[in-house]
Enzyme design. Sequence first.
Site, mmCIF file in Angstrom:
data_model
loop_
_atom_site.group_PDB
_atom_site.id
_atom_site.type_symbol
_atom_site.label_atom_id
_atom_site.label_comp_id
_atom_site.label_asym_id
_atom_site.label_seq_id
_atom_site.Cartn_x
_atom_site.Cartn_y
_atom_site.Cartn_z
ATOM 1 N N ASP A 15 -10.780 3.917 -69.781
ATOM 2 C CA ASP A 15 -9.678 4.756 -69.306
ATOM 3 C C ASP A 15 -10.009 6.216 -69.591
ATOM 4 O OD1 ASP A 15 -7.061 5.269 -68.211
ATOM 5 O OD2 ASP A 15 -6.434 5.778 -70.235
ATOM 6 N N SER A 16 -9.289 7.095 -68.914
ATOM 7 C CA SER A 16 -9.477 8.528 -69.138
ATOM 8 C C SER A 16 -9.027 8.928 -70.546
ATOM 9 C CB SER A 16 -8.665 9.310 -68.106
ATOM 10 O OG SER A 16 -7.306 8.913 -68.163
ATOM 11 N N CYS A 78 -8.012 2.698 -65.697
ATOM 12 C CA CYS A 78 -7.390 3.942 -65.220
ATOM 13 C C CYS A 78 -7.120 3.844 -63.716
ATOM 14 C CB CYS A 78 -8.350 5.086 -65.517
ATOM 15 S SG CYS A 78 -7.800 6.684 -64.937
ATOM 16 N N GLU A 155 2.504 11.106 -73.716
ATOM 17 C CA GLU A 155 1.566 11.530 -74.777
ATOM 18 C C GLU A 155 2.335 12.155 -75.947
ATOM 19 O OE1 GLU A 155 -2.085 11.856 -74.677
ATOM 20 O OE2 GLU A 155 -2.282 10.707 -72.824
ATOM 21 N N CYS A 187 0.112 3.907 -62.976
ATOM 22 C CA CYS A 187 -0.568 4.769 -63.949
ATOM 23 C C CYS A 187 -0.473 4.079 -65.302
ATOM 24 C CB CYS A 187 0.110 6.140 -64.000
ATOM 25 S SG CYS A 187 -0.495 7.205 -65.314
ATOM 26 N N HIS A 189 0.045 5.085 -68.178
ATOM 27 C CA HIS A 189 1.069 5.553 -69.121
ATOM 28 C C HIS A 189 2.482 5.086 -68.775
ATOM 29 C CE1 HIS A 189 -2.177 8.150 -70.279
ATOM 30 N NE2 HIS A 189 -1.452 8.809 -71.156
HETATM 31 N N1 DGL Z 1 -5.201 6.942 -66.906
HETATM 32 C C1 DGL Z 1 -4.623 7.741 -65.859
HETATM 33 C C2 DGL Z 1 -4.129 6.801 -64.736
HETATM 34 O O1 DGL Z 1 -3.890 5.616 -64.943
HETATM 35 C C3 DGL Z 1 -3.490 8.612 -66.367
HETATM 36 C C4 DGL Z 1 -3.942 9.754 -67.254
HETATM 37 C C5 DGL Z 1 -4.845 10.752 -66.544
HETATM 38 O O2 DGL Z 1 -4.367 11.516 -65.671
HETATM 39 O O3 DGL Z 1 -6.037 10.753 -66.847
HETATM 40 O O4 DGL Z 1 -3.988 7.242 -63.619
#
Ligand code: DGL
Length: 268
Positions: A15-16, A78, A155, A187, A189
Site C-alpha cells: 500500500d502507499s 492500494c 490519518e 480506498c 482508509h
Molecule cells: N491507499 C490509497 C488508496 O487506497 C489511499 C491513500 C493514498 O492516497 O495514497 O487509494
Amino acid sequence: MNAEISINSPIGIFDSGLGGLTVVKAIRERMPKEDVIYYGDTAHVPYGSKSKETIVGFTQDAVKFFLDHDVKCIVIACNTATALALPEISAPVPMLGVIEAGARAALAASKNYKIGVIGTSATIASEAYPNVLRKLNPECAIYAHPCPLFVPLVEEGWLDREATKMVVKEYLTPLKMAGIDTLVLGCTHYPLLAGVIGDFLGPEVRLVDSASASALELETILKEKGLLRNDGCGSETFFVTDGAAKFSETGSRFLGHNLQAIKYTPSR
Ligand code: DGL
C-alpha cells in the site's frame, strides 16, 4: 517463478502507506496460517493526488522489493495503485488488486443497481471502478465521487468528529439524492469511516469494502495454484519507507492490534 518460492513463502501486501492494513487484517483473518510481508510506501503517501507515471514507478519499486523477498504472490491493497499501475505492470508471481473484488461485492449487494463509488481523486479520475462494474453488469448506474479529505481525516484519527460528519455530508449528499443502495468504499482508509458514512446514508445503503472480498479472491487463487498453506502459525512483518514510529502508532487502529516487527527500507 523464482526457484526459492514455495507454499511456505510469504504473501506480499503493498500500500502507499498504512491504509492497506485493512487488507492485511482481512487476509490474516481468512488465512491465519500464512506469513505476510507488508510494504507501506510511507515516504511517498498519498498516491491519490499524484500522476499515473509516478504511481506506476512507485508500484514497480514495490514489486521489485517483494520479488527480492521471495513472496509467492503480491496483493496491491492500494485502490489508487490498483487503478493506475496494475494494468501497466507484470510479475512472475500471481498479482492481484482490490478493484475487481470490490466491484463484484458491490454488484452482489445491490438490488436497484444504483451504485455509488468513492475514492481518491486519482482512482475516481481513472474510471477503473465504473469500467469494471459496467463490464460485469452493463445495466448498472454508477455515481462516482472523489473524497480527497477522507484520507487525512483518517490519518488524524478523526473518525467521529463534527468536522468529519460535515465533510461526509458535503461529499455524499449527491449520492444519497441519486438513490444509491450500495456504496463502494474504494480506498483503503474509508472502512474506518464506515460508522459516520453509514449514519449519514442510513441503513438502506449497504457499504462495501474490497478488503474481505480481496482476501477471498486471494484464497481462491492460492488454492488453485497449490500455494495455500495448511500448516504454520502465520507471521506479520512490516516494512515502511519512512516514519516507522508513526506507522506503529496509527497502524494499530487499522489492524485492530499492536504492530510488531516494523522495519525501515529505503525508498528506491
Ligand atoms: N491507499 C490509497 C488508496 O487506497 C489511499 C491513500 C493514498 O492516497 O495514497 O487509494
